[in-house]
Design an enzyme around this catalytic site. Structure first.
Site, PDB file in Angstrom:
ATOM      1  N   GLU A 183       0.843  -1.213   0.000  1.00  0.00           N
ATOM      2  CA  GLU A 183       0.000   0.000   0.000  1.00  0.00           C
ATOM      3  C   GLU A 183       0.879   1.265   0.000  1.00  0.00           C
ATOM      4  O   GLU A 183       0.484   2.290  -0.531  1.00  0.00           O
ATOM      5  CB  GLU A 183      -0.960  -0.004   1.197  1.00  0.00           C
ATOM      6  N   LYS A 225      -2.633  10.168   1.307  1.00  0.00           N
ATOM      7  CA  LYS A 225      -4.022   9.707   1.471  1.00  0.00           C
ATOM      8  C   LYS A 225      -4.891  10.837   1.997  1.00  0.00           C
ATOM      9  O   LYS A 225      -6.029  11.025   1.549  1.00  0.00           O
ATOM     10  CB  LYS A 225      -4.099   8.484   2.391  1.00  0.00           C
ATOM     11  N   HIS A 250      -8.894  -7.932  -5.335  1.00  0.00           N
ATOM     12  CA  HIS A 250     -10.110  -8.427  -4.673  1.00  0.00           C
ATOM     13  C   HIS A 250     -10.549  -9.767  -5.271  1.00  0.00           C
ATOM     14  O   HIS A 250     -11.059 -10.636  -4.565  1.00  0.00           O
ATOM     15  CB  HIS A 250     -11.245  -7.411  -4.805  1.00  0.00           C
TER      16      HIS A 250
END
Ligand code: NAD
Ligand code: GLY
Length: 364
Positions: A183, A225, A250
């Site tokens: 991430e 972010k 996913h």
């Protein structure tokens, strides 16, 4: 201490980043809180439960510990209900506050409970995994999984503060550090080419938990972010770029069964697949795809997907919050440091799946 401010219509709050923040959690609890529910799991509780509880009990405050079973497989209605059971049994009122002490699973479930208990109470995020520190604790996305799709049931609900104690990462397994780093490099890929290059140069230091490198990576990730969610809290547009690698990822997570691959591992592999697709349909130079693959490998994440079958993968990808009218949308990279969201032709997606699944790895 590094402080990053998040400013959204749903709430304005600080992200505080420093070693030792765990002992200062009381600073984030609003003065009028009537009780604190400390939501955690047995793994994290054994390591940090007592310290967190002691810090929260400052000024004689009532603290109730609520332990949920550990793992992505428990991010569901049944487990969520355990929080409501405890809150009601302990007579928590509208001025009570929840504290999420754990990784993204705890943060997402505690946040969803806070979003919905008595139509919404306040909560504090205390993320204890790298992934949660750089991503899931910031921005107010909360929710649970459905057997047919990941994070399909949830709410936007901003915390009142995010407390990041960088020391707690010392007890995190190496595999979880790698998943969190996926991430981190995502932010470089979508928003900041210089940060991506910094990650390339510092991958080994990050994996070795070098304190300075980690603090910079966490701070820069939170800044990026915060910048995105402050502009687009509810994902009307820009925020969707934070999902780079998630459409492919996913499908891997849901296809294998939640918990087989870590979320960050699936995102790491998914970013390689998204880079491949970007080369085919969005003009990303091949040499840049190889940079993405090399860095995902360097941080210790997989770069090839398990073979779930292309039809099944496509079906799983259609159950994605970015899908519109059944059309799958992807986050694509025209260049490193810039992302767009767009549909891609199915044959191009199939071609990427064909060259990024296990058989391709075996012959590589
Ligand atoms: P996780 O919450 O399952 O934590 C990973 C493991 O590490 C767990 O076993 C946990 O008990 C353990 N752990 C936590 N802190 C520890 C510590 N300091 N030392 C030792 N062990 C520790 O996984 P995660 O990767 O943190 O989060 C993944 C979840 O986050 C997924 O459900 C994903 O969908 C969600 N997520 C949400 C957002 C969002 O914006 N809300 C963003 C990204 C991911
Ligand atoms: N992790 C994606 C988001 O917060 O929007």
């Amino acid at each position: 201490m590094t402080v990053v401010d998040v400013d959204t219509p749903g709430g304005r709050y600080p992200i505080r980043i420093a070693p030792g923040r765990l002992d200062r959690l009381a600073e984030s609890i609003p003065a009028n809180a009537t009780a604190v529910g400390l939501v955690t799991n047995p793994t994290v509780a054994a390591l940090y439960g007592q310290r967190a509880e002691a810090a929260l009990q400052a000024h004689g405050r009532r603290v109730v510990r609520i332990e949920l079973p550990d793992g992505e497989a428990h991010k569901d209605w049944q487990t969520l209900n355990r929080i409501f059971d405890a809150l009601l049994a302990q007579r928590f009122d509208r001025k009570s506050v929840l504290v999420a002490l754990g990784g993204g699973v705890i943060g997402d479930m505690c946040g969803f409970a806070a979003a919905t208990y008595m139509r919404g109470i306040r909560f504090v995020q205390v993320p204890t995994t790298l992934l949660a520190q750089v991503d899931s604790s910031v921005g107010g996305k909360t929710g649970i999984n459905h057997p047919l799709g990941k994070n399909m049931v949830g709410a936007f609900h901003q915390p009142v503060a995010v407390e990041i104690d960088t020391d707690v990462l010392r007890t995190l397994p190496a595999r979880e550090i790698s998943a969190g780093l996926a991430e981190v490099i995502k932010y470089g890929l979508i928003l900041d080419a210089d940060f991506f290059a910094w990650c390339e140069a510092n991958a080994a230091a990050l994996r070795a938990l070098d304190p300075q490198a980690l603090r910079y990576a966490i701070g820069r990730s939170c800044e990026l972010k915060a910048h995105v969610v402050s502009q687009d809290e509810r994902e009307a547009g820009l925020r969707a770029v934070l999902n780079l690698g998630h459409t492919f990822g996913h499908a891997i997570e849901a296809g294998l069964g939640y918990g087989q691959w870590l979320h960050g591992e699936a995102v790491g592999c998914g970013m390689v697949q998204a880079a491949e697709l970007s080369a085919d349909v969005a003009g990303l130079p091949r040499s840049e795809v190889e940079r993405v693959r090399a860095l995902v490998r360097a941080i210790g994440c997989p770069t090839v997907s398990p073979d779930l079958g292309a039809d099944r993968c496509l079906a799983l990808m259609r159950v994605d919050k970015k899908a519109e009218g059944g059309e799958i949308r992807f986050v694509l990279l025209p260049e490193i440091g810039r992302a767009v969201t767009a549909p891609a032709p199915e044959p191009a997606v199939r071609a990427v799946l064909a060259r990024t699944t296990e058989p391709a790895a075996a012959s590589a």
